[in-house]
Design a protein around this motif. Structure first.
Motif, PDB file in Angstrom:
ATOM      1  N   ALA A 357       0.843  -1.209   0.000  1.00 37.35           N
ATOM      2  CA  ALA A 357       0.000   0.000   0.000  1.00 37.35           C
ATOM      3  C   ALA A 357       0.876   1.256   0.000  1.00 37.35           C
ATOM      4  N   VAL A 358       1.958   1.225   0.782  1.00 43.04           N
ATOM      5  CA  VAL A 358       2.848   2.391   0.819  1.00 43.04           C
ATOM      6  C   VAL A 358       3.414   2.647  -0.570  1.00 43.04           C
ATOM      7  N   ARG A 359       3.925   1.567  -1.213  1.00 43.72           N
ATOM      8  CA  ARG A 359       4.534   1.753  -2.545  1.00 43.72           C
ATOM      9  C   ARG A 359       3.501   2.285  -3.539  1.00 43.72           C
ATOM     10  N   LYS A 360       2.281   1.732  -3.476  1.00 47.30           N
ATOM     11  CA  LYS A 360       1.236   2.166  -4.415  1.00 47.30           C
ATOM     12  C   LYS A 360       0.957   3.671  -4.266  1.00 47.30           C
ATOM     13  N   PHE A 361       0.806   4.119  -3.011  1.00 42.54           N
ATOM     14  CA  PHE A 361       0.417   5.523  -2.831  1.00 42.54           C
ATOM     15  C   PHE A 361       1.607   6.484  -2.998  1.00 42.54           C
ATOM     16  N   VAL A 362       2.817   5.975  -2.748  1.00 41.27           N
ATOM     17  CA  VAL A 362       3.987   6.810  -3.051  1.00 41.27           C
ATOM     18  C   VAL A 362       4.072   6.990  -4.566  1.00 41.27           C
ATOM     19  N   ASP A 363       3.858   5.882  -5.315  1.00 41.54           N
ATOM     20  CA  ASP A 363       3.906   5.975  -6.790  1.00 41.54           C
ATOM     21  C   ASP A 363       2.829   6.925  -7.315  1.00 41.54           C
ATOM     22  N   LEU A 364       1.682   6.945  -6.643  1.00 41.32           N
ATOM     23  CA  LEU A 364       0.593   7.823  -7.083  1.00 41.32           C
ATOM     24  C   LEU A 364       0.799   9.278  -6.644  1.00 41.32           C
ATOM     25  N   GLY A 365       1.850   9.500  -5.859  1.00 38.63           N
ATOM     26  CA  GLY A 365       2.135  10.868  -5.405  1.00 38.63           C
ATOM     27  C   GLY A 365       1.254  11.300  -4.232  1.00 38.63           C
ATOM     28  N   LEU A 366       0.638  10.342  -3.529  1.00 39.15           N
ATOM     29  CA  LEU A 366      -0.249  10.702  -2.413  1.00 39.15           C
ATOM     30  C   LEU A 366       0.463  10.598  -1.059  1.00 39.15           C
ATOM     31  N   LEU A 367       1.527   9.785  -1.012  1.00 34.72           N
ATOM     32  CA  LEU A 367       2.357   9.678   0.193  1.00 34.72           C
ATOM     33  C   LEU A 367       3.792   9.961  -0.215  1.00 34.72           C
ATOM     34  N   GLU A 368       4.604  10.382   0.774  1.00 32.97           N
ATOM     35  CA  GLU A 368       6.019  10.597   0.469  1.00 32.97           C
ATOM     36  C   GLU A 368       6.865  10.308   1.701  1.00 32.97           C
ATOM     37  N   PHE A 369       8.125   9.974   1.441  1.00 30.70           N
ATOM     38  CA  PHE A 369       9.100   9.843   2.522  1.00 30.70           C
ATOM     39  C   PHE A 369       9.816  11.169   2.647  1.00 30.70           C
ATOM     40  N   HIS A 370       9.899  11.664   3.889  1.00 29.99           N
ATOM     41  CA  HIS A 370      10.547  12.958   4.094  1.00 29.99           C
ATOM     42  C   HIS A 370      11.252  12.930   5.445  1.00 29.99           C
ATOM     43  N   GLU A 371      12.581  13.052   5.393  1.00 34.51           N
ATOM     44  CA  GLU A 371      13.388  13.078   6.618  1.00 34.51           C
ATOM     45  C   GLU A 371      13.010  11.978   7.598  1.00 34.51           C
ATOM     46  N   GLY A 372      12.937  10.748   7.096  1.00 35.12           N
ATOM     47  CA  GLY A 372      12.675   9.601   7.963  1.00 35.12           C
ATOM     48  C   GLY A 372      11.212   9.413   8.337  1.00 35.12           C
ATOM     49  N   HIS A 373      10.328  10.251   7.785  1.00 36.85           N
ATOM     50  CA  HIS A 373       8.891  10.126   8.075  1.00 36.85           C
ATOM     51  C   HIS A 373       8.142   9.699   6.813  1.00 36.85           C
ATOM     52  N   LEU A 374       7.047   8.999   7.011  1.00 37.60           N
ATOM     53  CA  LEU A 374       6.110   8.718   5.923  1.00 37.60           C
ATOM     54  C   LEU A 374       4.913   9.637   6.153  1.00 37.60           C
ATOM     55  N   ARG A 375       4.608  10.445   5.141  1.00 38.25           N
ATOM     56  CA  ARG A 375       3.539  11.424   5.372  1.00 38.25           C
ATOM     57  C   ARG A 375       2.717  11.642   4.102  1.00 38.25           C
ATOM     58  N   LEU A 376       1.551  12.261   4.282  1.00 38.42           N
ATOM     59  CA  LEU A 376       0.700  12.605   3.149  1.00 38.42           C
ATOM     60  C   LEU A 376       1.330  13.746   2.364  1.00 38.42           C
TER      61      LEU A 376
END
Ligand code: SF4
Length: 394
Positions: A357-376
């Protein structure tokens, strides 16, 4: 790390704290003068005859705690807690204070209807150590307030803020957008008016049509039309832009605070900590167990007054399900979830719980990794409710 991704060592962190004594408590007051058309909360209207039974039942339910439970945050919601007249309101708050004594640096919030705020009631709130009031303002347009079936006027909101502020300076307003026929320009005016009142916190919610409400029936009969999705999206984007430009801290999908004024009680829910709860429909999370009291006020009263448990549902979540839930709550916060801390706290890696699910939504641009956090991402904030089911049901 074992084969399912559990960390072999646990630290003294939030997950363990959640199974310790709760440091927060919620109390539900079900009374309202009438039921607004969009409301599906646990509410009774026109039942002032139940107030005394309610106070007796709350006293009994609280006594089942056996010893007072000191808390850092106490939140009284409803319904409309301030619908109670001054004397019963004072007795109710005293009961809460007796069983949930607040620590020195506490947050004690009470939800209020602007129309109920009188100098008498403000004195009662202050005497009970209430230091935060959340006003159900919803709008500053007379027509929109009528459409939402609210009983107060825009002037009532201003008057309530002025009456409260000298005694209880930490104020929050609830606002609703996407009411029937509302335009983006209408909503912008509501936001601007709210900003002129100099409150510390704003919660903004898009109107939803819930099964069982009169709005739901009117929607089915096409007497009410929801605001177009694109317009709703623009309203939410404008909310973020306008408040952020005015230096507000956008800290959760629907919540904005002046710096230093986040709602500490809601942060307890969003960080997966435990909390007590009393009253009809109230939900608690104590020692890893979730319980919900009967939603029907009369059933709640009958049971408690007969010495029977008011609990309607009880479940002990499996550790992985609990961790998944905490992941979703955490991601509703704008800062997102600290990946390493989450693994240490929950005993599960984000990858093991929800990798696809994380990979899917990161690919869709809805989630991102930022400074060690996973966020919207900003785009993700606009559709967040559609994301969560894929994290919870794997
Ligand atoms: S005042 Fe609030 S809780 Fe009461 S009926 Fe209206 S929306 Fe529901």
């Amino acid at each position: 790390m074992d084969p399912v991704g559990r960390c072999s060592h646990r630290h003294h962190t939030e997950m363990q704290r959640s199974f310790e004594q709760p440091q927060a408590a919620y109390a539900h007051v079900p009374f309202c003068s009438h039921r607004c058309g969009y409301c599906n909360f646990t509410v009774v209207s026109d039942r002032d005859d139940l107030v005394e039974d309610y106070l007796r039942a709350i006293e009994i339910e609280l006594s089942w705690l056996r010893v007072p439970q000191p808390v850092h945050t106490l939140y009284v919601g409803g319904g409309t807690p301030t619908y109670l007249p001054p004397e019963p309101l004072a007795r109710f708050l005293q009961l809460l204070q007796k069983w949930f004594p607040v620590c020195e640096n506490h947050e004690f919030s009470v939800e209020a209807n602007p129309i109920d705020i009188t100098p008498d009631k403000v004195s009662v709130l202050r005497a009970a150590k209430v230091n935060r009031v959340s006003l159900g303002a919803q709008s500053f347009h007379p027509g929109k307030l009528m459409a939402l079936e609210r009983e107060h006027t825009p002037d009532d909101i201003v008057r309530a803020v002025e009456c409260l502020r000298p005694a209880i300076p930490n104020l929050s307003l609830d606002l609703i957008f996407a009411a029937p026929h509302e335009t983006l320009a209408d909503w912008e005016r509501d936001l601007d008016t709210a900003l002129t009142l100099n409150v510390q916190h704003l919660s903004t919610y898009g109107l939803t049509f819930e099964r069982g409400t009169t709005f739901w029936g009117r929607l089915l009969r096409r007497q009410l039309l929801p605001v177009a999705e694109e317009e709703q999206r623009l309203m939410y984007v404008e909310t973020m832009n306008r408040l952020r430009a005015n230096d507000w801290d956008h800290y959760e999908v629907s919540n904005f605070a002046r710096h230093g004024f986040r709602c500490r009680h809601n942060e307890v829910y969003w960080t997966g900590q435990s909390y007590h709860a009393v009253g009809p429909g109230a939900a608690r999370f104590v020692h890893g167990q979730r319980q919900v009291n009967h939603r029907s006020t009369t059933t709640y009263l009958h049971r408690v007054l007969a010495g029977l448990s008011p609990v309607a549902e009880s479940e002990e979540l499996a550790p992985a399900d609990l961790a998944r839930e905490q992941l979703v709550f955490g991601m509703r916060r704008l800062q997102g979830v600290d990946i390493q801390a989450f693994a240490q706290v929950s005993g599960f890696t984000v990858e093991s719980l929800a990798g696809p699910a994380v990979r899917k939504f990161v690919d869709l641009g809805l989630l991102e990794f930022h400074e060690g956090h996973l966020r919207l991402t900003t785009e993700g904030l606009l559709v967040s409710d559609a994301i969560w089911p894929e994290f919870l049901h794997v």
